[in-house]
Design an enzyme around this catalytic site. Sequence first.
Site, PDB file in Angstrom:
ATOM      1  N   THR A  40       0.815  -1.215   0.000  1.00 18.21           N
ATOM      2  CA  THR A  40       0.000   0.000   0.000  1.00 18.21           C
ATOM      3  C   THR A  40       0.847   1.263   0.000  1.00 18.21           C
ATOM      4  O   THR A  40       0.478   2.268  -0.608  1.00 18.21           O
ATOM      5  CB  THR A  40      -0.943  -0.006   1.217  1.00 18.21           C
ATOM      6  OG1 THR A  40      -1.874  -1.080   1.074  1.00 18.21           O
ATOM      7  CG2 THR A  40      -1.720   1.294   1.334  1.00 18.21           C
ATOM      8  N   THR A  46       0.803  -4.595   4.090  1.00 20.07           N
ATOM      9  CA  THR A  46       0.506  -5.013   5.464  1.00 20.07           C
ATOM     10  C   THR A  46      -0.358  -6.270   5.554  1.00 20.07           C
ATOM     11  O   THR A  46      -0.481  -6.842   6.627  1.00 20.07           O
ATOM     12  CB  THR A  46      -0.221  -3.880   6.220  1.00 20.07           C
ATOM     13  OG1 THR A  46      -1.457  -3.590   5.561  1.00 20.07           O
ATOM     14  CG2 THR A  46       0.636  -2.633   6.280  1.00 20.07           C
ATOM     15  N   ASP A  47      -0.957  -6.700   4.436  1.00 21.29           N
ATOM     16  CA  ASP A  47      -1.910  -7.809   4.503  1.00 21.29           C
ATOM     17  C   ASP A  47      -1.317  -9.069   5.111  1.00 21.29           C
ATOM     18  O   ASP A  47      -2.011  -9.817   5.810  1.00 21.29           O
ATOM     19  CB  ASP A  47      -2.453  -8.136   3.112  1.00 21.29           C
ATOM     20  CG  ASP A  47      -3.486  -7.140   2.633  1.00 21.29           C
ATOM     21  OD1 ASP A  47      -3.929  -6.306   3.441  1.00 21.29           O
ATOM     22  OD2 ASP A  47      -3.857  -7.194   1.442  1.00 21.29           O
TER      23      ASP A  47
END
Length: 327
Positions: free
Chosen positions: A12, A89-90
């Site tokens: 992101t 970050t997933d």
Amino acid sequence: MARVAVVFTGGTISTAFDPVAGGNVPALDGAAILARTPGLGEIAEVVAIDRGRTPASHFTFPDLLEIAAVLRDALADPMIDGAVVVQGTDTIEETAFCWDLVLDGAKPVVVTGAMRASDEAGFDGPANLRDAVRVAAAASMRGAGVVVCLAGTIEPADDVVKMHASALDTFTSPNGGSLGRVEAGAVALFRRRAGRRHLETSRAAERVHLITATVAMDGSLLDAAVAAGADGIVVAATGAGNTDPELLAAAERAIATGLPVALATRCPSGRAGTAYAFPGGGATWIRAGALPVGHLCAVKARVALALGLGAGLDWDGLAALLADPLP
């Protein structure tokens, strides 16, 4: 001044809104992210290593082990004091734990990213990157293993969990708590890690499947995973390790063929144990030969089992790897 290697992989932090695609897509390389992060030069000398712009949900085990090799090479340089990985970050709770398992040096490795895209108001990427570089440069972090740093907190890789899909302060360590914080431009440590797991491997088993137990769930999914050629299975059981007896029966069939089956809890914290001995209770799973995983959450247990199998560990070796490390 400290020197910190920063490995950019995407996520992101590198995205911006694309009206044609209708959502955020990769847009910034490492140099562009650095250009949007003022003040880094006052913290450390950054050695940038650009590894592309891969969404965190697209990572494979070979990808993660390649990044581990990049980190190992960078940290072998006596002029490098620590390293940062910038990613989506997933899957940070899995990737950081993977690197924590296969890297054993004393120099800090810090994983960071952003919860907001680069063109959103309140873009958090630059602040997170500055904090991560500060943590990687801190002498007090030596020996702490791989940590995750976003929104100012410092979380150990073996406990950190993403608790909210979009909140800035999503990362927490539900079993042991944060290691520390970055406050007023300084690293403040609250505690040290009690122990770490480690193994040597350059590969991972690719077909380790995670099955989450739910109410009224039989063993058909576990049987299907075995039939599809699973290398191992992690069961995220309800509560303290309990499932429907039919799911246990399917696990017993798998274990009888020599397939490793690990038992975790689907709860955000705590562990699966032997408190319950009714059919399908945690005690019956352990008696059947399931591997307990200590306080690892189910997704981390899958990472450890995949790497352990890739390293060629036998049942005793896998059991030792999955168990909570001794202080």
